[in-house]
Scaffold this active site. Structure first.
Site, short mmCIF file in Angstrom:
data_model
loop_
_atom_site.label_atom_id
_atom_site.label_comp_id
_atom_site.label_asym_id
_atom_site.label_seq_id
_atom_site.Cartn_x
_atom_site.Cartn_y
_atom_site.Cartn_z
N HIS A 180 0.78 -1.31 0.30
CA HIS A 180 0.09 0.25 -0.34
C HIS A 180 0.51 1.23 -0.48
O HIS A 180 1.99 1.31 0.18
CB HIS A 180 -0.79 0.59 0.82
CG HIS A 180 -2.16 -1.23 0.96
ND1 HIS A 180 -2.32 -2.04 2.17
CD2 HIS A 180 -3.06 -1.20 0.60
CE1 HIS A 180 -3.29 -2.65 2.70
NE2 HIS A 180 -3.48 -2.16 0.79
N CYS A 281 -3.18 -0.16 10.16
CA CYS A 281 -3.92 -0.82 9.35
C CYS A 281 -4.93 -0.79 10.53
O CYS A 281 -6.09 -1.86 10.67
CB CYS A 281 -2.79 -1.92 9.63
SG CYS A 281 -1.88 -1.72 8.12
#
Length: 292
Positions: A180, A281
């Site tokens: 990411h 996250c």
């Protein structure tokens, strides 16, 4: 690498960045150890230690920082469900329920949607089957959004995010060697981007600088994984930064320790990192300004 929307909300100087009243987190399923997605097979996850690390993380949000924390139960059929950031992007009173890039993660959105509905947020669902978006690819600076185009997030997903948050400019950034965009960057304070030192991280930063009409300060850390930190602005506590622990990344921790205006909270993330998990996250952070 195009900007997807132009109108960056006037007068939004990024000063509300990090304001937070609520957090949504999720318990770890035991299936995470064996079945969570990972870029490459590596060391085995010590589940008991992963659980302890996560409990400490949640404890910091709840007890040390005084946030209202909604704790969702684990779902053994969803090994990655602890990584709640990927299934929702929340800005002010609007929540975009995403369409995660990995098909095995699509059902994770259901529990998140219910949780965010309970907070009376305006819910927008990404239903376009051509769109994918993981929240881990979304960097909100307080002024604008940068969206990583990665294996998990595509152009259509970025366009839907731009349609959802029309007050802010949205620019896309190619992500090549990481899972990411936020695998190697995050906001470390108002106007301050924490960025890793690898060539890929520095190239992405250069793209962001070129796409933006605003000049950001940068905080370069030696380790890409350590560049993922959580900045909060908590009434009565001021600037707060959750960052990776010195025993994990000693050289990067030394860089964070130079931030004299921040309350620094080191957090270990050794086990989650084995399955590509970073600090951001494991929570969705929300600032409720209206009454529930």
């Amino acid at each position: 690498m195009a900007g997807l929307s132009s109108g960056c909300g006037s007068g939004r100087g990024g000063s509300s960045l990090g304001r937070c009243s609520h957090a949504v987190v999720r318990a770890l399923p035991e299936s995470l150890a064996q079945h969570a997605l990972r870029i490459e097979k590596g060391k085995e996850v010590d589940f008991a230690r992963a659980e302890r690390e996560h409990q400490l993380y949640v404890g910091v949000l709840k007890n040390k920082l005084g946030l209202q924390v909604l704790e969702l139960p684990a779902d053994e059929s969803l090994p990655d469900c602890v990584f709640v950031e990927d299934v929702a992007v929340v800005c002010e009173e609007t929540a975009l329920i995403t369409r995660p890039g990995a098909p095995s993660r699509r059902k994770e959105v259901d529990a998140m949607k219910r949780a965010l509905e309970s907070l009376n947020l305006n819910i927008v669902e990404m239903t376009d089957e051509n769109a994918t978006l993981d929240g881990g690819d979304v960097l909100f600076t307080g002024r604008e959004f940068f969206v990583g185009l990665s294996k998990r997030t595509n152009q259509r997903g970025a366009e839907i995010l731009a349609d959802t948050f029309k007050d802010y400019a949205v620019s896309t950034v190619p992500v090549y060697d990481s899972l990411h965009l936020k695998s190697f960057c995050s906001m470390a304070g108002p106007n301050l981007i924490a960025i890793g030192s690898t060539e890929a991280a520095q190239k992405a930063l250069k793209t962001m600088q070129q796409m933006s009409d605003h000049r950001y300060d940068k905080l370069t850390v030696p380790d890409d994984a350590a560049a993922n930190c959580i900045y909060l602005n908590i009434p009565g506590k001021g600037h707060v930064l959750l960052h990776r622990a010195p025993e994990e990344y000693p050289e990067s921790a030394k860089v964070f320790e130079k931030l004299k205006d921040h309350m620094l909270i080191p957090i270990a993330n050794t086990e989650m990192e084995k399955v590509d998990g970073a600090l951001t996250c494991c929570s969705v952070l929300i600032n409720k300004t209206s009454e529930l």
